[in-house]
Write an enzyme that holds these catalytic residues in place. Structure first.
Site, PDB file in Angstrom:
ATOM      1  CG  HIS A  68      -1.974   0.659   0.972  1.00 33.65           C
ATOM      2  ND1 HIS A  68      -2.045   2.288   0.508  1.00 33.65           N
ATOM      3  CD2 HIS A  68      -3.225   0.957   0.931  1.00 33.65           C
ATOM      4  CE1 HIS A  68      -3.262   2.810   0.795  1.00 33.65           C
ATOM      5  NE2 HIS A  68      -4.057   1.038   0.596  1.00 33.65           N
ATOM      6  CE1 TYR A 198      -4.939   9.186   7.875  1.00 28.81           C
ATOM      7  CE2 TYR A 198      -3.540   9.455   6.223  1.00 28.81           C
ATOM      8  CZ  TYR A 198      -4.028   8.653   7.465  1.00 28.81           C
ATOM      9  OH  TYR A 198      -2.977   8.020   7.516  1.00 28.81           O
ATOM     10  N   PRO A 290      -3.335   5.622  17.883  1.00 31.10           N
ATOM     11  CG  PRO A 290      -5.251   4.846  17.805  1.00 31.10           C
ATOM     12  CD  PRO A 290      -4.362   5.616  18.649  1.00 31.10           C
ATOM     13  CE  LYS A 294       4.898   6.563  12.228  1.00 26.54           C
ATOM     14  NZ  LYS A 294       5.218   6.394  11.130  1.00 26.54           N
ATOM     15  CE1 TYR A 385       0.347   7.693   6.820  1.00 23.57           C
ATOM     16  CE2 TYR A 385       0.763   6.441   5.088  1.00 23.57           C
ATOM     17  CZ  TYR A 385      -0.081   6.835   6.067  1.00 23.57           C
ATOM     18  OH  TYR A 385      -1.483   6.805   6.071  1.00 23.57           O
TER      19      TYR A 385
HETATM   20  P1  RFL Z   1      -0.999  -6.330  22.574  1.00 23.79           P
HETATM   21  O1  RFL Z   1      -1.042  -6.803  20.995  1.00 23.79           O
HETATM   22  O2  RFL Z   1      -1.654  -5.526  23.456  1.00 23.79           O
HETATM   23  O3  RFL Z   1      -0.733  -7.504  23.485  1.00 23.79           O
HETATM   24  C1  RFL Z   1      -0.669  -7.586  24.923  1.00 23.79           C
HETATM   25  C2  RFL Z   1      -1.014  -8.989  25.366  1.00 23.79           C
HETATM   26  O4  RFL Z   1      -1.283  -9.093  26.656  1.00 23.79           O
HETATM   27  C3  RFL Z   1      -1.420  -9.934  27.362  1.00 23.79           C
HETATM   28  N1  RFL Z   1      -2.338  -9.419  28.411  1.00 23.79           N
HETATM   29  C4  RFL Z   1      -1.370 -10.379  30.061  1.00 23.79           C
HETATM   30  N2  RFL Z   1      -1.338 -11.721  30.010  1.00 23.79           N
HETATM   31  C5  RFL Z   1      -0.661 -11.842  30.690  1.00 23.79           C
HETATM   32  N3  RFL Z   1      -1.299 -11.400  31.793  1.00 23.79           N
HETATM   33  C6  RFL Z   1      -1.934 -10.242  32.225  1.00 23.79           C
HETATM   34  N4  RFL Z   1      -2.022  -9.182  33.270  1.00 23.79           N
HETATM   35  C7  RFL Z   1      -1.953  -9.265  31.153  1.00 23.79           C
HETATM   36  N5  RFL Z   1      -2.418  -8.036  30.246  1.00 23.79           N
HETATM   37  C8  RFL Z   1      -3.210  -8.126  28.769  1.00 23.79           C
HETATM   38  C9  RFL Z   1      -3.144  -9.501  26.350  1.00 23.79           C
HETATM   39  O5  RFL Z   1      -4.754 -10.559  26.035  1.00 23.79           O
HETATM   40  C10 RFL Z   1      -2.704  -9.472  25.614  1.00 23.79           C
HETATM   41  O6  RFL Z   1      -2.394 -10.145  24.524  1.00 23.79           O
HETATM   42  O7  RFL Z   1       0.401  -5.148  23.334  1.00 23.79           O
HETATM   43  P2  RFL Z   1       1.701  -4.845  21.770  1.00 23.79           P
HETATM   44  O8  RFL Z   1       2.052  -6.877  21.595  1.00 23.79           O
HETATM   45  O9  RFL Z   1       2.723  -4.936  23.084  1.00 23.79           O
HETATM   46  O10 RFL Z   1       1.519  -4.462  20.753  1.00 23.79           O
HETATM   47  C11 RFL Z   1       1.028  -3.885  20.554  1.00 23.79           C
HETATM   48  C12 RFL Z   1      -0.140  -3.115  19.502  1.00 23.79           C
HETATM   49  O11 RFL Z   1      -1.315  -4.213  19.989  1.00 23.79           O
HETATM   50  C13 RFL Z   1      -0.748  -2.080  19.509  1.00 23.79           C
HETATM   51  O12 RFL Z   1       0.255  -1.226  19.360  1.00 23.79           O
HETATM   52  C14 RFL Z   1      -1.843  -1.858  17.750  1.00 23.79           C
HETATM   53  O13 RFL Z   1      -2.868  -2.093  17.707  1.00 23.79           O
HETATM   54  C15 RFL Z   1      -1.856  -0.465  17.787  1.00 23.79           C
HETATM   55  N6  RFL Z   1      -2.643   0.012  16.216  1.00 23.79           N
HETATM   56  C16 RFL Z   1      -2.006  -0.034  15.346  1.00 23.79           C
HETATM   57  N7  RFL Z   1      -0.679   0.114  15.258  1.00 23.79           N
HETATM   58  C17 RFL Z   1       0.163   0.084  14.332  1.00 23.79           C
HETATM   59  O14 RFL Z   1       1.763  -0.235  14.443  1.00 23.79           O
HETATM   60  N8  RFL Z   1      -0.171   0.241  13.017  1.00 23.79           N
HETATM   61  C18 RFL Z   1      -2.261   0.074  12.539  1.00 23.79           C
HETATM   62  O15 RFL Z   1      -3.008   0.295  11.628  1.00 23.79           O
HETATM   63  C19 RFL Z   1      -2.300   0.006  13.433  1.00 23.79           C
HETATM   64  N9  RFL Z   1      -3.900  -0.005  14.170  1.00 23.79           N
HETATM   65  C20 RFL Z   1      -3.754   0.048  16.618  1.00 23.79           C
HETATM   66  C21 RFL Z   1      -4.456   0.848  15.411  1.00 23.79           C
HETATM   67  C22 RFL Z   1      -4.786   0.543  17.504  1.00 23.79           C
HETATM   68  C23 RFL Z   1      -6.171   0.386  17.890  1.00 23.79           C
HETATM   69  N10 RFL Z   1      -6.777   0.670  19.366  1.00 23.79           N
HETATM   70  C24 RFL Z   1      -6.346  -0.630  20.066  1.00 23.79           C
HETATM   71  C25 RFL Z   1      -6.666   1.727  19.220  1.00 23.79           C
HETATM   72  C26 RFL Z   1      -5.783   0.339  15.575  1.00 23.79           C
HETATM   73  C27 RFL Z   1      -6.681   0.437  17.060  1.00 23.79           C
HETATM   74  C28 RFL Z   1      -8.171   0.509  16.740  1.00 23.79           C
END
Ligand code: RFL
Length: 388
Positions: A68, A198, A290, A294, A385
């Site tokens: 993309h 956007y 978000p 990143k 970006y």
């Molecule tokens: P995660 O993915 O939240 O995984 C954490 C894991 O820990 C578990 N957990 C526990 N396990 C044991 N004991 C506990 N006490 C625990 N507490 C929690 C949870 O069940 C889970 O499995 O963290 P990680 O690995 O640091 O990854 C971070 C990403 O998930 C996050 O930054 C992104 O999703 C942010 N984000 C985006 N990032 C991008 O790089 N590109 C995107 O296009 C993008 N779009 C987004 C997004 C986040 C969004 N939300 C959640 C606001 C779009 C959205 C809507």
């Protein structure tokens, strides 16, 4: 080595440690199905793809990821496109849903003999700065348990046990509420334009991001405190049509919303990212709004930096990379925070303590004008970006 959390950070770290022959166990609060179905990010930076490729973790991504490279801005003054894949460092994004990446990484980890305990919630990390660090947990049968480890990687997100276990005096917590909220929507509908969209509209921001042939993510800026189910599907689609200026530029393909969530845009960073034997990784280290996609990319990058540092310490007896872990990651984190903050001020009329501010609005129009007209500004945008 104990890893808390099986998101992108924990699973990349687990796979890399296994490849390096370092014994590790992953503790995950949720069940496997819930981990594999949590739809979130989708836009992977070129550097993330490189990290996954050089560690042999990119099978699914290569098969099903979509390149993309274009985004489109729609404003009262018309629309313009940036082919960011040809600007800046000349790199595209790869669109690959986060839950599919997590599913791949989990399968890989288990195939390689990795140990994971689902439905096991970490409660606290104790004695991280002492001789015998340990993690207290609630096991899947509800009983308390304890895991001992030389090192603990907290990859358990913003509300996890890792963050909570760092004593307040040992860490500085920087945070910001951007004062803006989005209704995040996952539509069972094909993308309606071949670009990230956007839309800047007097009624608020609207965003369009492809996820797959039949799934599209939309965002709709909403008032603070709005409930996710406050509007009917039809009302949401009408509002998206209005803000995306569908009458001028083409209607949106409609479908059922499979997921709705209100996100209050906020950011925070902990410094340092290490307390003794405890390391903070991914969202546990820093939360990033978000607006610039990143979070998942930083999580993968930090996991690789930590895996290499642990390998140097445990196999090579060299603690220097572990000592440098926090500073190395923080440099990337603050860069991403700055760009994401810039994006927020580009896309929204952010609240001004003095009330609605025509001055701020003029600045925003000038900012978008510079992006439309200045090749140097476009190169800067593209580099930030797609980069982490
Ligand atoms: P995660 O993915 O939240 O995984 C954490 C894991 O820990 C578990 N957990 C526990 N396990 C044991 N004991 C506990 N006490 C625990 N507490 C929690 C949870 O069940 C889970 O499995 O963290 P990680 O690995 O640091 O990854 C971070 C990403 O998930 C996050 O930054 C992104 O999703 C942010 N984000 C985006 N990032 C991008 O790089 N590109 C995107 O296009 C993008 N779009 C987004 C997004 C986040 C969004 N939300 C959640 C606001 C779009 C959205 C809507």
């Amino acid at each position: 080595m104990v890893i808390l959390g099986a998101g992108p950070a924990g699973l990349v770290l687990g796979n890399l440690l296994l490849r390096a022959g370092i014994d590790c166990a992953l503790l995950e609060r949720s069940g496997r199905a819930s981990v594999e179905n949590r739809a979130r990010a989708g836009f992977l930076a070129a550097n993330t793809v490189r990290i996954l490729a050089r560690n042999g973790l990119d099978d699914g991504l290569r098969r099903n990821g979509q390149e993309h490279r274009v985004c489109e801005f729609r404003t009262d003054d018309g629309r313009f496109r940036l082919d960011y894949g040809r600007l800046g460092t000349g790199e595209p994004h790869t669109v690959y849903p986060q839950h599919e990446l997590v599913t791949d990484l989990l399968a890989r980890f288990l195939d390689a003999g990795g140990r994971i305990r689902f439905d096991t919630e970490a409660i606290a990390v104790s004695d991280a700065d002492g001789p015998t660090p340990s993690v207290t947990v609630r096991e899947s049968d509800g009983r308390p348990g304890r895991w001992r480890a030389r090192y603990v990687a907290a990859c358990d997100g913003r509300h996890g046990a890792g963050r909570r276990s760092v004593p307040p005096g040992a860490v500085r917590h920087y945070r910001r509420d951007h004062g803006v909220s989005w209704l995040g929507l996952l539509a069972e509908a094909p993308p309606s334009l071949d670009a990230v969209g956007y839309a800047l509209h007097p009624r608020g921001y609207a965003g369009h991001m492809a996820r797959s042939a039949g799934i599209t993510r939309y965002y709709l800026q909403c008032a603070r405190g709005t409930r996710a189910d406050a509007w009917s599907d039809d009302r949401v689609w009408d509002e998206l049509d209005l803000r995306m200026r569908a009458a001028q530029y083409g209607t949106l393909s409609r479908g059922r919303f499979a997921q709705r969530a209100v996100v209050d845009l906020g950011s925070d960073v902990l410094e340092p990212l290490r307390h003794g034997a405890l390391f903070l990784v991914g969202d546990a280290a820093a939360l990033i709004s978000p607006s610039a996609a990143k979070g998942a990319n930083l999580a993968v990058l930090e996991a690789e930096i930590l895996a290499r540092a642990l390998t140097a310490a445990l196999h090579g007896g060299d603690p220097a990379p572990l000592d440098a872990y926090s500073d190395r990651c923080l440099a990337h984190i603050w860069r991403a925070q700055e760009f994401s903050h810039w994006m927020i001020r580009l896309l929204h009329e952010t609240p001004d303590p003095e009330g609605p501010s025509p001055f701020q609005e003029r600045l925003r129009r000038s900012r978008i004008g510079a992006l439309r007209d200045s090749p140097a500004q476009q190169d800067w945008f593209a580099e930030n970006y797609v980069g982490v």
